[in-house]
Design an enzyme around this catalytic site. Structure first.
Site, PDB file in Angstrom:
ATOM      1  N   TYR A 119       0.893  -1.210  -0.036  1.00  0.00           N
ATOM      2  CA  TYR A 119      -0.199   0.055  -0.146  1.00  0.00           C
ATOM      3  C   TYR A 119       0.986   1.328   0.036  1.00  0.00           C
ATOM      4  O   TYR A 119       0.579   2.231  -0.736  1.00  0.00           O
ATOM      5  CB  TYR A 119      -0.906  -0.164   1.234  1.00  0.00           C
ATOM      6  CG  TYR A 119      -1.899   1.188   1.312  1.00  0.00           C
ATOM      7  CD1 TYR A 119      -2.945   1.203   0.330  1.00  0.00           C
ATOM      8  CD2 TYR A 119      -1.700   2.132   2.054  1.00  0.00           C
ATOM      9  CE1 TYR A 119      -3.851   2.356   0.464  1.00  0.00           C
ATOM     10  CE2 TYR A 119      -2.478   3.025   2.394  1.00  0.00           C
ATOM     11  CZ  TYR A 119      -3.605   3.332   1.583  1.00  0.00           C
ATOM     12  OH  TYR A 119      -4.578   4.347   1.538  1.00  0.00           O
ATOM     13  N   LYS A 175       1.100   4.063  -2.882  1.00  0.00           N
ATOM     14  CA  LYS A 175       0.645   5.653  -2.415  1.00  0.00           C
ATOM     15  C   LYS A 175       1.662   6.397  -2.851  1.00  0.00           C
ATOM     16  O   LYS A 175       1.518   7.835  -2.915  1.00  0.00           O
ATOM     17  CB  LYS A 175      -0.008   5.568  -1.076  1.00  0.00           C
ATOM     18  CG  LYS A 175      -1.375   5.011  -0.862  1.00  0.00           C
ATOM     19  CD  LYS A 175      -2.221   5.540  -1.993  1.00  0.00           C
ATOM     20  CE  LYS A 175      -3.625   4.949  -1.811  1.00  0.00           C
ATOM     21  NZ  LYS A 175      -4.654   5.567  -2.672  1.00  0.00           N
TER      22      LYS A 175
HETATM   23  P1  NAP Z   1     -13.596   2.853   1.134  1.00  0.00           P
HETATM   24  O1  NAP Z   1     -14.467   3.809   2.003  1.00  0.00           O
HETATM   25  O2  NAP Z   1     -13.139   1.458   1.452  1.00  0.00           O
HETATM   26  O3  NAP Z   1     -13.761   3.564  -0.498  1.00  0.00           O
HETATM   27  C1  NAP Z   1     -13.093   2.887  -1.418  1.00  0.00           C
HETATM   28  C2  NAP Z   1     -13.671   3.190  -2.650  1.00  0.00           C
HETATM   29  O4  NAP Z   1     -13.002   2.805  -3.984  1.00  0.00           O
HETATM   30  C3  NAP Z   1     -15.054   2.599  -2.970  1.00  0.00           C
HETATM   31  O5  NAP Z   1     -16.095   3.231  -3.234  1.00  0.00           O
HETATM   32  C4  NAP Z   1     -14.686   1.424  -3.887  1.00  0.00           C
HETATM   33  O6  NAP Z   1     -15.806   1.051  -4.507  1.00  0.00           O
HETATM   34  C5  NAP Z   1     -13.758   1.971  -4.733  1.00  0.00           C
HETATM   35  N1  NAP Z   1     -12.906   1.084  -5.445  1.00  0.00           N
HETATM   36  C6  NAP Z   1     -11.959   0.092  -4.955  1.00  0.00           C
HETATM   37  N2  NAP Z   1     -11.388  -0.649  -6.032  1.00  0.00           N
HETATM   38  C7  NAP Z   1     -12.050  -0.117  -6.953  1.00  0.00           C
HETATM   39  C8  NAP Z   1     -11.667  -0.372  -8.426  1.00  0.00           C
HETATM   40  N3  NAP Z   1     -11.067  -1.469  -8.839  1.00  0.00           N
HETATM   41  N4  NAP Z   1     -12.456   0.428  -9.398  1.00  0.00           N
HETATM   42  C9  NAP Z   1     -13.345   1.335  -8.740  1.00  0.00           C
HETATM   43  N5  NAP Z   1     -13.677   1.676  -7.788  1.00  0.00           N
HETATM   44  C10 NAP Z   1     -12.850   0.822  -6.837  1.00  0.00           C
HETATM   45  O7  NAP Z   1     -12.107   4.102   1.513  1.00  0.00           O
HETATM   46  P2  NAP Z   1     -11.845   5.604   1.371  1.00  0.00           P
HETATM   47  O8  NAP Z   1     -11.126   5.688   2.884  1.00  0.00           O
HETATM   48  O9  NAP Z   1     -12.901   6.329   1.071  1.00  0.00           O
HETATM   49  O10 NAP Z   1     -10.668   5.670   0.540  1.00  0.00           O
HETATM   50  C11 NAP Z   1     -10.440   6.576  -0.951  1.00  0.00           C
HETATM   51  C12 NAP Z   1      -9.161   6.678  -1.061  1.00  0.00           C
HETATM   52  O11 NAP Z   1      -8.661   7.407   0.125  1.00  0.00           O
HETATM   53  C13 NAP Z   1      -8.213   5.698  -1.421  1.00  0.00           C
HETATM   54  O12 NAP Z   1      -7.515   5.875  -2.321  1.00  0.00           O
HETATM   55  C14 NAP Z   1      -7.660   5.316  -0.060  1.00  0.00           C
HETATM   56  O13 NAP Z   1      -6.347   4.620  -0.316  1.00  0.00           O
HETATM   57  C15 NAP Z   1      -7.360   6.794   0.367  1.00  0.00           C
HETATM   58  N6  NAP Z   1      -7.037   7.098   1.802  1.00  0.00           N
HETATM   59  C16 NAP Z   1      -7.735   6.678   2.803  1.00  0.00           C
HETATM   60  C17 NAP Z   1      -7.349   6.842   4.038  1.00  0.00           C
HETATM   61  C18 NAP Z   1      -8.328   6.532   5.164  1.00  0.00           C
HETATM   62  O14 NAP Z   1      -7.726   6.243   6.274  1.00  0.00           O
HETATM   63  N7  NAP Z   1      -9.630   6.153   5.056  1.00  0.00           N
HETATM   64  C19 NAP Z   1      -6.319   7.404   4.314  1.00  0.00           C
HETATM   65  C20 NAP Z   1      -5.332   7.804   3.284  1.00  0.00           C
HETATM   66  C21 NAP Z   1      -5.710   7.670   2.225  1.00  0.00           C
HETATM   67  P3  NAP Z   1     -16.649  -0.255  -4.655  1.00  0.00           P
HETATM   68  O15 NAP Z   1     -16.865  -0.332  -3.176  1.00  0.00           O
HETATM   69  O16 NAP Z   1     -17.645  -0.073  -5.283  1.00  0.00           O
HETATM   70  O17 NAP Z   1     -15.893  -1.541  -5.111  1.00  0.00           O
END
Ligand code: NAP
Length: 249
Positions: A157, A161
């Site tokens: 991961y 990133k």
């Molecule tokens: P989340 O609630 O798990 O949402 C992830 C989203 O990505 C979901 O809508 C999922 O869609 C979609 N997704 C996953 N695989 C996909 C694919 N192959 N094609 C299209 N869509 C896909 O996570 P989140 O926390 O909102 O994360 C959003 C972004 O922020 C990510 O890039 C994550 O790495 C980044 N981020 C998150 C955090 C944190 O602490 N939460 C911190 C830093 C960065 P489906 O469910 O429809 O598959």
């Protein structure tokens, strides 16, 4: 609402949940037409699409695995057919996984890089010809603090990133002359489904490590996306901004 946004179109990948979901609601409320991309969570995407259209906003939902090039190309084609333009791309779709380095399989590795990095590559290559033609556009890539400092048990991961950051900086240089801004958001710990594998005491520890004494909310990141997409951010490109509550990095 910023009336300057009316009629603009934002493609938000991974909008069925979490940060992407919050961004879709916020962008729509600020005048954008939205492409709600999702992969697996059909019901959640449908629910969001209904919410948006019931509020009178224009939105389409599109199922596409961002790591699959043909699916991404079809999604962008559909966007152009429906809305005729693309102003903003938010590369938010992402997956995470916690595993000891030695336990990461080749399949885990490929999957991690395919969704988080190749997905961004696919989406950018699909939208950029249209942005170049218009001589304007905003691309916002979602990285993570772990891409800046590395996370134990998340080598794949963290690698993915970190790649998002290098990609953003290089592409910003290449697209600057075309008046296209490319920026990166590297959030701290944000309370979404992505944290569902963490135990409550692990979340409490992360909260304690955060000077603002709370985990981030999806809207904290969505608000920054909206700002970077706006005219107020026209002179910002190639940057990595980390909404993290002061989490030490
Ligand atoms: P989340 O609630 O798990 O949402 C992830 C989203 O990505 C979901 O809508 C999922 O869609 C979609 N997704 C996953 N695989 C996909 C694919 N192959 N094609 C299209 N869509 C896909 O996570 P989140 O926390 O909102 O994360 C959003 C972004 O922020 C990510 O890039 C994550 O790495 C980044 N981020 C998150 C955090 C944190 O602490 N939460 C911190 C830093 C960065 P489906 O469910 O429809 O598959």
């Amino acid at each position: 609402m910023n009336t300057g946004n009316i009629g603009k179109v934002a493609v938000i990948t991974g909008a069925s949940k979490g940060i992407g979901h919050a961004a879709a609601l916020l962008f729509a409320g600020n005048g954008y037409k939205i492409v709600v991309n999702y992969c697996k969570s059909h019901e959640k995407a449908l629910e969001l699409h209904s919410t948006l259209t019931q509020k009178g906003f224009e939105a389409i939902m599109y199922q596409a695995d961002v790591s699959e090039r043909a699916q991404v190309e079809n999604m962008i084609h559909q966007c152009l057919c429906c809305f005729g333009r693309i102003d903003v791309l938010v590369n938010n779709a992402g997956i995470a996984q916690q595993k000891l380095f030695q336990d990461i399989s080749e399949c885990d590795w490929d999957n991690m890089l395919n969704v988080n990095v190749k997905g961004m590559f696919n989406c950018c290559q699909a939208v950029i010809p249209h942005m170049i033609k218009e001589k304007r556009g905003k691309i916002i890539n979602i990285s993570s603090i772990w891409g800046m400092i590395g996370a134990s048990c998340e080598v794949h991961y963290s690698t993915a990133k970190a790649a998002v950051i290098g990609f953003t900086k290089a592409l910003a240089k290449e697209l600057g002359p075309s008046n296209i801004n490319v920026n990166c958001i590297a959030p701290g710990v944000i309370d979404t489904d992505m944290l569902c594998s963490l135990y409550e005491d692990e979340k409490a520890y992360l909260k304690d490590m955060t000077p603002l004494s709370r985990l981030g909310k999806a809207i904290d990141v969505a608000s920054l996306c909206l700002f970077l997409a706006s005219e107020q951010a026209d002179f910002i490109t190639g940057q990595v901004i980390s909404p993290n509550g002061g989490f030490v990095i």
